[in-house]
Design a protein around this motif. Structure first.
Motif, mmCIF file in Angstrom:
data_model
loop_
_atom_site.group_PDB
_atom_site.id
_atom_site.type_symbol
_atom_site.label_atom_id
_atom_site.label_comp_id
_atom_site.label_asym_id
_atom_site.label_seq_id
_atom_site.Cartn_x
_atom_site.Cartn_y
_atom_site.Cartn_z
ATOM 1 N N LEU A 17 27.373 -10.075 -31.464
ATOM 2 C CA LEU A 17 25.974 -9.928 -31.866
ATOM 3 C C LEU A 17 25.034 -10.527 -30.825
ATOM 4 N N ALA A 18 25.488 -11.576 -30.162
ATOM 5 C CA ALA A 18 24.652 -12.219 -29.154
ATOM 6 C C ALA A 18 24.427 -11.294 -27.961
ATOM 7 N N ALA A 19 25.369 -10.389 -27.733
ATOM 8 C CA ALA A 19 25.272 -9.511 -26.562
ATOM 9 C C ALA A 19 24.269 -8.380 -26.758
ATOM 10 N N ILE A 20 23.790 -8.219 -27.986
ATOM 11 C CA ILE A 20 22.917 -7.078 -28.260
ATOM 12 C C ILE A 20 21.454 -7.502 -28.267
ATOM 13 N N LYS A 21 20.696 -6.898 -27.361
ATOM 14 C CA LYS A 21 19.263 -7.216 -27.313
ATOM 15 C C LYS A 21 18.514 -6.157 -28.113
ATOM 16 N N GLY A 22 18.276 -6.472 -29.354
ATOM 17 C CA GLY A 22 17.572 -5.534 -30.221
ATOM 18 C C GLY A 22 17.205 -6.236 -31.505
ATOM 19 N N GLU A 23 16.647 -5.475 -32.416
ATOM 20 C CA GLU A 23 16.171 -6.054 -33.664
ATOM 21 C C GLU A 23 17.210 -5.811 -34.754
ATOM 22 N N ARG A 24 17.768 -6.897 -35.278
ATOM 23 C CA ARG A 24 18.754 -6.723 -36.334
ATOM 24 C C ARG A 24 18.027 -6.542 -37.657
ATOM 25 N N VAL A 25 18.316 -5.440 -38.340
ATOM 26 C CA VAL A 25 17.594 -5.177 -39.592
ATOM 27 C C VAL A 25 18.578 -4.993 -40.745
ATOM 28 N N SER A 26 18.020 -4.965 -41.930
ATOM 29 C CA SER A 26 18.839 -4.801 -43.122
ATOM 30 C C SER A 26 19.559 -3.446 -43.089
ATOM 31 N N ILE A 27 20.823 -3.486 -43.521
ATOM 32 C CA ILE A 27 21.654 -2.286 -43.568
ATOM 33 C C ILE A 27 20.983 -1.186 -44.408
ATOM 34 N N GLY A 28 20.203 -1.611 -45.385
ATOM 35 C CA GLY A 28 19.534 -0.668 -46.276
ATOM 36 C C GLY A 28 18.604 0.291 -45.542
ATOM 37 N N ARG A 29 18.214 -0.071 -44.337
ATOM 38 C CA ARG A 29 17.278 0.791 -43.605
ATOM 39 C C ARG A 29 17.973 1.934 -42.872
ATOM 40 N N LEU A 30 19.289 1.995 -43.025
ATOM 41 C CA LEU A 30 20.035 3.071 -42.362
ATOM 42 C C LEU A 30 19.486 4.442 -42.735
ATOM 43 N N MET A 90 19.851 -11.879 -41.643
ATOM 44 C CA MET A 90 19.703 -10.451 -42.012
ATOM 45 C C MET A 90 20.929 -9.937 -42.753
ATOM 46 N N GLU A 91 20.668 -9.064 -43.606
ATOM 47 C CA GLU A 91 21.717 -8.518 -44.472
ATOM 48 C C GLU A 91 22.748 -7.702 -43.674
ATOM 49 N N SER A 92 24.012 -8.006 -43.920
ATOM 50 C CA SER A 92 25.072 -7.206 -43.322
ATOM 51 C C SER A 92 25.948 -6.712 -44.471
ATOM 52 N N CYS A 93 27.027 -6.037 -44.136
ATOM 53 C CA CYS A 93 27.860 -5.494 -45.201
ATOM 54 C C CYS A 93 29.324 -5.742 -44.866
ATOM 55 N N THR A 94 30.041 -6.402 -45.762
ATOM 56 C CA THR A 94 31.459 -6.666 -45.538
ATOM 57 C C THR A 94 32.280 -5.991 -46.624
ATOM 58 N N VAL A 95 33.304 -5.269 -46.214
ATOM 59 C CA VAL A 95 34.152 -4.571 -47.179
ATOM 60 C C VAL A 95 35.610 -4.849 -46.851
ATOM 61 N N GLN A 96 36.398 -5.049 -47.880
ATOM 62 C CA GLN A 96 37.830 -5.223 -47.668
ATOM 63 C C GLN A 96 38.461 -3.857 -47.403
ATOM 64 N N LEU A 97 39.245 -3.778 -46.355
ATOM 65 C CA LEU A 97 39.954 -2.532 -46.057
ATOM 66 C C LEU A 97 41.286 -2.559 -46.800
ATOM 67 N N ASP A 98 42.160 -1.616 -46.514
ATOM 68 C CA ASP A 98 43.428 -1.503 -47.246
ATOM 69 C C ASP A 98 44.115 -2.853 -47.419
ATOM 70 N N GLU A 99 44.467 -3.141 -48.654
ATOM 71 C CA GLU A 99 45.084 -4.407 -49.033
ATOM 72 C C GLU A 99 46.276 -4.774 -48.136
ATOM 73 N N ASP A 100 47.111 -3.794 -47.824
ATOM 74 C CA ASP A 100 48.319 -4.059 -47.044
ATOM 75 C C ASP A 100 48.037 -4.483 -45.604
ATOM 76 N N THR A 101 46.828 -4.217 -45.112
ATOM 77 C CA THR A 101 46.525 -4.583 -43.725
ATOM 78 C C THR A 101 45.896 -5.969 -43.654
ATOM 79 N N GLY A 102 45.349 -6.454 -44.768
ATOM 80 C CA GLY A 102 44.696 -7.761 -44.784
ATOM 81 C C GLY A 102 43.411 -7.802 -43.961
ATOM 82 N N LYS A 103 42.882 -6.637 -43.629
ATOM 83 C CA LYS A 103 41.708 -6.593 -42.757
ATOM 84 C C LYS A 103 40.409 -6.336 -43.533
ATOM 85 N N PHE A 104 39.322 -6.746 -42.898
ATOM 86 C CA PHE A 104 37.986 -6.513 -43.446
ATOM 87 C C PHE A 104 37.119 -5.906 -42.346
#
Lengths: 256, 179
Positions: B125-138, B1-15
């Motif tokens: 993600l394994a801990a969540i009992k539900g239906e994972r759907v495309s982010i587009g359905r938000l 299923m579609e997820s969304c990954t974004v790079q956060l502030d360059e100086d933090t090196g986090k996503f």
């Protein structure tokens, strides 16, 4: 010890480059960088360290100005004036990250290339006057003083370039309302006195006079629209004060 | 299923990587695991999110504050919820944007470095009992009228900018402006 460290940090902090961003402008107080942030086109305004100031004072002033600017941008937005969205306000790096407005030109460039020394531009002048007049009126109705109203601090998007376009059918695309974007709230403050509003108008008049002297009807028309759209109770006072300010200049007389 | 990954502030090196779940059945359990620290992620009510950018901005502010040692709350995950709220009250913010036991639709946010997404996401993600759907359905799930109310966005403001831009601008000035 603490102070030594503070000073050391203070002197070595001047950023000339930010990775992934290019410098677009340098002013007296800040540099502007353009790039992409969090997946959107962004502009960074970084207020640089003033070495001649005491470090503590410099940090404090920068923090206050950054706060003031961010606050004014959000307030203006709430007043119905288009401003850039804020992505991050960062006191540690002395930066405001905001939306980069694509496909826009400054009002100054627009007037220079479409109105100055052109004929039959009455409609375009009215269009500009209405846009600016109503935007300033909306700010003043909420007691927001921009402090630096110049045509370089106004951006224009989806603008008409000819007489025909302006008078053509007003469909969804040709509805130009709200397409002026105010930027650089670095000198902005919230003040409710008629005097401050009058000075704000006077600054605008002087800016127009020096940058666009070939379009003398611009400011009087703006003032008409300002009066039409201004909803604050002190409108009459503001206009009266404005005439007073116009006669004496921006600075107040100090006697005694 | 579609997820969304974004790079956060360059100086933090986090996503940040975001997932959308609907019809979740075990919110109570998820909530307990979040509080105990067993789950290392941020979980929020999807109905209060108008656009993922809203979460991304809150998360970015959280990682930047973490880098400069300025977190207001105890973890980076609660900090995201706190940043989303205009309130300066931590408990209120967590109650408002965090999940309660009735919640069915949730967004899960995972903060990670440049490489180890899958490993980090697996447990959460394994801990969540539900239906994972495309982010587009938000957009089917967002309760726009509630969002407008929470962020005090009125119609004149929406004439000049999008709801998400109003929301993030207000979120970013909550520390020194009152709404």
């Amino acid at each position: 010890m603490h102070q030594v460290r503070a000073i050391a940090r203070h002197s070595g902090q001047d950023t000339m480059e930010i990775k992934g961003f290019e410098i677009v402008k340098q002013g007296a107080e800040a540099r502007l960088f353009k790039g992409t942030y969090l997946g959107r086109p962004a502009l960074i305004k970084e207020r640089f360290v003033k070495k001649y100031r005491h470090p503590d004072l410099d940090t404090l002033l920068t923090k206050d100005r950054t706060k003031g600017e961010a606050r004014a941008i959000v307030r203006a937005k709430a007043a119905g004036v288009k401003t850039p969205a804020l992505f991050l306000v960062d006191f540690d790096r002395r930066r405001i990250y905001m939306e980069y407005i694509n496909d826009a030109i400054t009002l100054k460039d627009y007037i220079d290339s479409n109105i100055s020394d052109k004929e039959n531009v009455g409609c375009l002048i009215s269009f500009i006057a209405e846009q600016v007049g109503s935007a300033v009126a909306r700010l003043h109705s909420r007691n927001i003083i921009h402090g630096d109203l110049t045509t370089s601090n106004m951006l224009l998007k989806n603008y008409p370039v000819s007489q025909r376009e302006r008078t053509g059918e007003k469909d969804e695309k040709n509805n130009f309302e709200g397409e002026i974007i105010l930027i650089d709230f670095g000198l902005a403050h919230v003040e409710s006195t008629a005097e401050d509003k009058a000075v704000d108008l006077y600054v605008l008049e002087r800016a127009l006079l020096s940058a666009h002297s070939e379009v003398p009807s611009l400011f009087p028309e703006m003032l008409q629209f300002y009066q039409k759209f201004c909803t604050s109770k002190d409108k009459r006072d503001v206009i009266a004060k404005y005439k007073e300010v116009q006669a004496r200049g921006r600075k107040r007389l100090m006697i005694g | 299923m579609e997820s969304c990954t974004v790079q956060l502030d360059e100086d933090t090196g986090k996503f940040i990587t975001l997932y959308l779940f609907i019809n979740v059945e075990n919110t109570e359990e998820i909530r307990k695991k979040l509080i105990s620290g067993e789950l290392q992620c941020c979980v929020m009510k999807a109905g209060l999110v108008v656009d993922l950018f809203q979460v991304i901005v809150a998360a970015n502010k959280a990682v930047v504050n973490e880098k400069f040692g300025k977190l207001t709350t105890r973890t980076i995950f609660t900090e995201i919820l706190f940043n989303m709220s205009l309130s300066k009250n931590i408990t209120q913010s967590l109650v408002k944007f965090g999940i309660d036991d009735k919640e069915k639709n949730i967004i899960v946010g995972i903060i990670h470095g440049s490489d180890n997404t899958e490993a980090m996401a697996k447990d959460s993600l394994a801990a969540i009992k539900g239906e994972r759907v495309s982010i587009g359905r938000l957009k089917e799930i967002t309760d726009t009228s509630v969002v407008k109310k929470i962020y005090k966005v009125d119609e004149s403001e929406l004439k000049v900018s999008s709801l998400v831009d109003c929301v993030v601008s207000k979120m970013n000035t909550k520390d020194f402006a009152s709404y």
